[in-house]
Design a protein around this motif. Structure first.
Motif, short mmCIF file in Angstrom:
data_model
loop_
_atom_site.label_atom_id
_atom_site.label_comp_id
_atom_site.label_asym_id
_atom_site.label_seq_id
_atom_site.Cartn_x
_atom_site.Cartn_y
_atom_site.Cartn_z
N LEU A 11 -0.05 60.24 35.11
CA LEU A 11 -0.08 58.87 34.60
C LEU A 11 -0.18 58.84 33.08
O LEU A 11 0.58 58.13 32.41
N LYS A 12 -1.13 59.61 32.56
CA LYS A 12 -1.35 59.59 31.11
C LYS A 12 -0.15 60.17 30.36
O LYS A 12 0.22 59.70 29.28
N ALA A 13 0.47 61.20 30.93
CA ALA A 13 1.62 61.84 30.27
C ALA A 13 2.88 60.99 30.36
O ALA A 13 3.81 61.18 29.58
N GLY B 133 -13.66 50.55 51.48
CA GLY B 133 -13.17 51.90 51.25
C GLY B 133 -12.91 52.18 49.78
O GLY B 133 -13.16 51.35 48.90
N SER B 134 -12.40 53.37 49.53
CA SER B 134 -12.11 53.80 48.16
C SER B 134 -10.71 54.39 48.11
O SER B 134 -10.35 55.23 48.93
N ILE B 135 -9.91 53.91 47.17
CA ILE B 135 -8.64 54.54 46.84
C ILE B 135 -8.75 54.85 45.35
O ILE B 135 -8.39 54.03 44.49
N PRO B 136 -9.34 56.02 45.00
CA PRO B 136 -9.73 56.27 43.61
C PRO B 136 -8.63 56.06 42.58
O PRO B 136 -8.89 55.62 41.47
N ILE B 137 -7.38 56.34 42.96
CA ILE B 137 -6.31 56.27 41.96
C ILE B 137 -5.97 54.84 41.58
O ILE B 137 -5.37 54.60 40.53
N VAL B 138 -6.35 53.84 42.40
CA VAL B 138 -6.01 52.45 42.09
C VAL B 138 -6.64 52.03 40.77
O VAL B 138 -6.00 51.39 39.93
N GLU B 139 -7.91 52.39 40.57
CA GLU B 139 -8.58 52.04 39.31
C GLU B 139 -7.87 52.70 38.13
O GLU B 139 -7.69 52.08 37.08
N GLN B 140 -7.45 53.95 38.30
CA GLN B 140 -6.73 54.67 37.25
C GLN B 140 -5.40 54.00 36.95
O GLN B 140 -5.03 53.81 35.79
N SER C 7 -2.65 49.04 32.34
CA SER C 7 -3.06 47.67 31.99
C SER C 7 -2.31 46.64 32.82
O SER C 7 -1.76 45.66 32.30
N ALA C 8 -2.27 46.86 34.12
CA ALA C 8 -1.53 45.99 35.03
C ALA C 8 -2.37 45.70 36.26
O ALA C 8 -3.12 46.56 36.72
#
Length: 451
Positions: free
Chosen positions: A163-165, A397-404, A410-411
């Motif tokens: 994502l960052k790259a 539940g948790s979907i950790p990548i959603v926050e990332q 920024s969407a």
């Protein structure tokens, strides 16, 4: 355009294609299935090409690959990034499956296979919705990008770096995700919050060897006694977590939030009956949906030690173990929570026992504003297809990548799920109700066109 007729005419071929994908045992957690995960990535890439997507790429990572595609021919229109995953959970216990997990089977209007609802079936809906629009109208109403990974079931270790790259490549006005569920049949929901996560493993040790309980019992520390005492200290009698500072960063429920929860009209008596329980249990002062959607938890996922075999063995075990997971909400920081729990455990350890702690997963909670137009249009799209406007919910539940995804790009994350809570995701006999397969296709088309 008549999309209902289009999807009816293509239903058999679409289901045949989905069954091909579901036949691939893309279990990301098991190294012996690495080639199968790669095969599933190739299948997704080919399906995107057939759908009319462009610049289809398979990006290798240190783990499993990420599939990217785009169709950017709608200047001045919004850009939507579709995120999903093609990896699946292990299938154990295999003997509880009525039909083999990677031999898809349709029974009673449900498609049974590992990955049917989590998440291959739901990802497939987006690919076919885009394909349908391009075949019917030769253009898309918005710009579309796909980012489909193969490591979600192992906490997406390589996607944050990707994502960052590739922040500019993935830039979008909304991230569209189908990896959640309706509240119940015919009652759609859009998740606007996911709990965060942190986990740890605890080992309590005593003597340097197992001991005879007759010779040593009552005279030395017993690791199981010490562990049970330690774990019991983590909660008070009202069901609250007793770790000092655990609730720092937790926002109290407002009257408006409680009203939104009440709109779900959740039947706690039915839940008790379905689960064979006499009563529900949890933090006092909160309903079941409030406890599981908006409150933090500390749960024991595994406790073991000593003799596990048949019959009796009079032993004092030298070691006992526990696995602990916390679900986090609001501004709770996962690392801060782990540190506080570790401090509590060390402060409450029985004399004569030794403690080893391994801190593991960490993910922050996620939330977004339901008034965002991208989410409001999603609720409208559900209403046009299901006849009922989607409720905005908080998911336990948790979907950790959603926050990332939401933070880096920024969407807003638009979580339009088409599964059902009882479809056995992560369990034997996972399935996808084909009513929601049909309605999901129409809802996604309606949503994309509405933007």
């Amino acid at each position: 355009m008549d999309y209902t007729t289009y999807f009816q005419n293509h239903r058999e071929s679409h289901l045949n294609e989905l069954e091909e994908l579901l036949s691939i045992p893309s279990i990301s957690a098991l190294s012996e299935h690495k080639s199968d995960v790669g095969k599933a990535a190739e299948w997704i890439a080919d399906a995107l090409r057939r759908a009319g997507m462009e610049s289809v790429e398979i990006h290798p990572t240190e783990g499993h690959p990420i599939v990217y595609a785009e169709h950017l021919h709608a200047p001045g229109k919004p850009t939507v990034l579709v995120y999903g995953h093609y990896d699946v959970q292990p299938v154990d216990p295999l003997e509880l499956w009525e039909t083999p997990p990677f031999e898809p089977s349709i029974r009673d209007g449900k498609l049974y296979a590992r990955g049917a609802t989590d998440d291959k079936g739901q990802v497939f809906l987006h690919i076919k919705a885009v394909e349908a629009i391009l075949k019917q109208e030769q253009k898309l109403p918005v710009n579309i990008k796909f980012c489909i990974e193969g490591e979600e079931e192992v906490t997406s270790p390589n996607l944050p770096g990707f994502l960052k790259a590739n922040k500019e490549k993935l830039a979008a006005d909304a991230v569209l995700i189908s990896d959640t569920a309706l509240l119940e049949p015919g009652k759609p929901a859009i998740c606007i919050g996911l709990r965060g996560l942190c986990s740890l493993e605890v080992t309590v040790g005593t003597a340097n060897t197992d001991l005879h309980s007759g010779t040593y019992g009552g005279g030395v520390s017993n690791s199981l006694h010490a562990l049970v005492s330690l774990l019991a200290s983590l909660h008070d009698e009202q069901g609250r977590v007793a770790v000092a500072g655990f609730y720092e960063g937790v926002h109290e429920l407002t009257a408006a939030m409680r009203e939104e929860f009440s709109k779900q009209q959740f039947n706690e008596d039915k839940l008790k009956a379905d689960l064979g329980l006499d009563t529900l249990y949890g933090e006092e002062g909160y309903s079941f949906v409030e406890r599981t959607g908006a409150r933090p938890t500390l749960e024991l996922n595994g406790v073991y030690g000593g003799f596990q075999g048949e019959g009796s063995k009079t032993v004092i075990p030298k070691e006992a173990h526990a696995k602990i997971t916390c679900r986090l909400v609001g501004d709770q920081d996962p690392q801060d929570m782990l540190d506080k729990i570790e401090r509590h455990l060390r402060n409450h350890l029985q004399p004569g026992a030794k403690l080893k702690i391994e801190q593991l997963e960490k993910a922050r909670a996620f939330s977004c504003d339901s008034t965002n137009p991208m989410l409001q249009k999603a609720a409208d799209a559900y209403e046009k297809v299901y006849g009922t406007r989607a409720l905005f919910t908080l998911d336990g539940g948790s979907i950790p990548i959603v926050e990332q995804l939401s933070f880096v790009l920024s969407a807003p994350a638009v979580m339009m799920g088409f599964g059902l809570p009882d479809e056995n995701l992560h369990a034997p006999n996972e399935h996808f109700n084909l009513e929601n397969f049909d309605k999901g296709l129409l809802t996604i088309v309606e949503y994309l066109k509405s933007l």
